[in-house]
Every structure is written in structure tokens, then in C-alpha cells.
Design a protein around this motif. Structure first.
Motif: not given
Ligand code: SF4
Length: 344
Positions: A66, A68, A70, A72-73, A124-125, A157, A324
Motif C-alpha cells: 500500500c 499510503f 502508514c 503503524y501499518c 491494504t487500502d 483512507k 492496516g
Molecule cells: S494502514 Fe491501511 S492505508 Fe495505511 S499503509 Fe496500511 S493498508 Fe495502507
């Protein structure tokens, strides 16, 4: 604690039997902004959950990795499993299940798909930037709309979900879909460092409002709640009020849990941005992946009270598995069966 942990347990990312044997050598379908997109054919897409505490039966993940990114993912483990030890690969080498829609149609026929709940985007998003190029999520929705008993929850997100407003509104008229937005803070600067390439919290709220106005039920997912960073009662209440005003009718939340895989990204992020919190986090997570039971009880009780105060439904059973931070890698992805990558 066992029940709480069980809530966190969900199935993997649904690419059963689909991993390339040698992903490092896989053909790149596209490159953009330093990100490589690699085709990942899948034989099956619906992944059956085994956790009785989850209120959905199936999960679907159109992508692996992903963009994005994050901090903390949890889902970075899926790339580790494929041999990518550098956590950055999770954000820079995205596997795309380009044949997801036909695989889904085949599997739904074979499994006599009966309308038990599906969660889209547990690992994943589904509306990450790759979706703009490949439209895999769109293809999945167009396949799923054929099933009259469909019950679908989507988590994102991304503002890209607006693209599918008409289709989602059609599903909503049948009571078939809810869209959850993961928002953990209204602090734009904090969100930018934590979730560097996701839409800002304010943009997510506007997208939530847009879908709500189109008749699509929307939910707020506060997951993860970060100790000492996003867990102040006043901040959480402001977030809940903002989501309520944007049309959210449901609230779900989860405190941060940190697997060994996600620690590799989260602790360097903490060292860079909040070094003064390192000792506290080391202490909190010294015994394992989860916060203490006392903390979990305190935070979830607070969120339940705030939900009631502001008129949102709140439940302990998971309607969603926020991408995530709710579906830890308790199930390693299965071994690859076949390498059949198509070039772009
Ligand atoms: S928490 Fe969600 S949006 Fe963020 S990197 Fe992981 S899968 Fe992607």
C-alpha cells in the motif's frame, strides 16, 4: 484479553495460491512516482475468515502492499513473507490482482456465494493510488453488484472512493454496503507524518459527507489509537463530532497493536518524530503486540461513551476490519503455486 485479541484476528489477504515464486523477478506492469506495480494473478479472491468474533465471513484485498505508507501499518508482513525485508518495499512495490473480477466470479459460483458479509480492504487500502491505474476495486464492485444478497463493508483512507459514488449508492439502496473511513486524528500535521500519502483527515471527512449525501451509509474507524499521541479524550471527542457532522452513524476503534513486522517501521518513525515517547512505547509493548488489558478497557469504554453521547452506534463485534491495524498477520500467506505474470 483473549476476546480482545480475537477481535484482532482475521484472515490473510485472500491471494490463496497466487504468489509469484520469485517476486523480485516479477514483471513490472507500470511505474509511477518511484512506485512499481506488479501484476499478481490470483486463482481465488474471496478469503474465508476463521475468527468467530468477526461479523464478516469473507475478506477481499485487491492489492498487496500500500502506497499510503502508514507508519503503524500491520500489513507489511505480507511483503516480508515474499522476501522483501526492507519495509519500504511495502510502499514501493505494489502487487495488483489484475484478474480479480473474473477470479471472484468463478469463486463465487464454485462456493455458491450466499451473501454472507464481505469486508473489502482488510489488509491494504482498496482505493490506494494503484486503483486509479488498474481499477481492480471497481471491477470487484461491478462483479459483486450481481449478487442480490450482497452485504459488503469497505474500509479506506482515500478520497478516490468518490469515483464509485453512483455504484455504491445503488448498492446502498439495497442495504448492501457500508463505507468506513479510517481517521485517527484531526491533527493534519501528525496525520501527514503518520500516513504520509493518504488523504488528509479533513479530505476524508469531506468524502464521508459526500457519500453520506449520496445515500451511502458511512462509518468512522478510529484504528489505531496511539498511546500518548492520539488518545486524549478531548481529541477523540472532536474527531467523533466531526465524523458525526459528516454523516457517520457508526464508530469502531482499536488501540495500537504492534507486530514484529510493523515495529520495524513504527519505532524508527517514533524515534524521528517523537523521541521522548520511545521509553514509554518500549515499556508498553515490551510484553508483546498488545496494549495492557486495562488500557484497552479504558480506551474502548471511553469511545463507547463518546459514541453514545454523540449518537453513533458502537459495537464490540467488528463490522469492519480496518485496513492496516486490525487484521494482524496471524495467518501467513500461502506458498506460491505458479508464476504467470503478464507484462504491461
Ligand atoms: S494502514 Fe491501511 S492505508 Fe495505511 S499503509 Fe496500511 S493498508 Fe495502507
Amino acid at each position: 484479553m483473549a476476546a480482545q485479541q480475537a477481535l484482532f484476528m482475521a484472515a490473510g489477504d485472500g491471494s490463496r495460491g497466487s504468489l509469484p515464486r520469485t517476486p523480485r523477478q516479477a514483471e513490472v506492469a507500470a511505474r509511477r512516482n518511484g512506485v512499481e506495480y506488479v501484476e499478481l494473478p490470483c486463482r481465488t479472491l474471496l478469503n474465508k475468515t476463521t475468527n468467530p468474533h468477526l461479523s464478516f465471513t469473507w475478506t477481499i484485498n485487491p492489492y498487496r502492499g500500500c502506497e499510503f505508507g502508514c507508519a503503524y501499518c500491520y500489513a507489511r508482513y505480507t511483503h516480508e513473507f515474499m522476501g522483501y525485508d526492507d519495509p519500504a518495499n511495502f510502499e514501493r512495490r505494489i502487487f495488483v490482482k489484475t484478474n480479480a473480477a473474473p477470479a471472484l466470479a468463478r469463486q463465487a459460483r464454485a462456493q455458491h456465494f450466499d451473501g454472507r458479509p464481505i469486508a473489502l480492504g482488510t489488509a491494504t487500502d482498496p482505493y490506494q493510488p494503484a486503483e486509479r491505474l488498474f481499477r481492480v476495486t471497481r471491477g470487484i464492485l461491478e462483479t459483486l453488484r450481481r449478487y442480490p444478497k450482497l452485504r459488503l463493508s469497505i474500509v479506506t483512507k482515500s478520497a478516490l472512493v468518490k469515483r464509485d459514488t453512483a455504484l455504491l449508492a445503488e448498492l446502498a439502496r439495497r442495504g448492501a454496503v457500508t463505507v468506513g473511513f479510517t481517521i485517527i486524528t484531526l491533527d493534519r500535521r501528525l496525520a501527514r507524518t503518520l500516513e504520509p500519502r493518504a488523504a488528509t483527515p479533513q479530505r476524508r471527512l469531506r468524502t464521508m459527507r459526500h457519500l453520506h449525501d449520496a445515500g451511502v451509509p458511512v462509518a468512522l474507524l478510529v484504528s489505531p489509537i496511539l498511546p500518548h499521541l492520539t488518545d486524549a479524550a478531548a481529541d477523540l471527542e472532536r474527531l467523533i463530532i466531526a465524523a458525526r457532522q459528516a454523516g457517520a452513524a457508526t464508530l469502531r476503534c482499536n488501540p495500537l497493536w504492534l507486530s514484529s513486522s510493523s515495529r520495524k517501521t513504527f519505532f524508527p518513525w517514533l524515534r524521528q518524530h517523537f523521541p521522548q515517547l520511545l521509553p514509554a512505547y518500549r515499556r508498553i509493548y515490551s510484553q508483546g503486540m498488545y496494549q495492557s488489558e486495562a488500557y484497552i478497557t479504558r480506551v474502548t469504554s471511553l469511545m463507547a461513551r463518546l459514541a453514545a453521547k454523540h449518537g453513533l452506534a458502537y459495537g464490540t463485534a467488528d463490522e469492519f476490519a480496518p485496513e492496516g491495524n486490525e487484521a494482524p498477520g496471524t495467518e501467513a500467506p500461502p506458498q506460491p503455486q505458479q508464476l504467470t505474470l503478464a507484462g504491461s
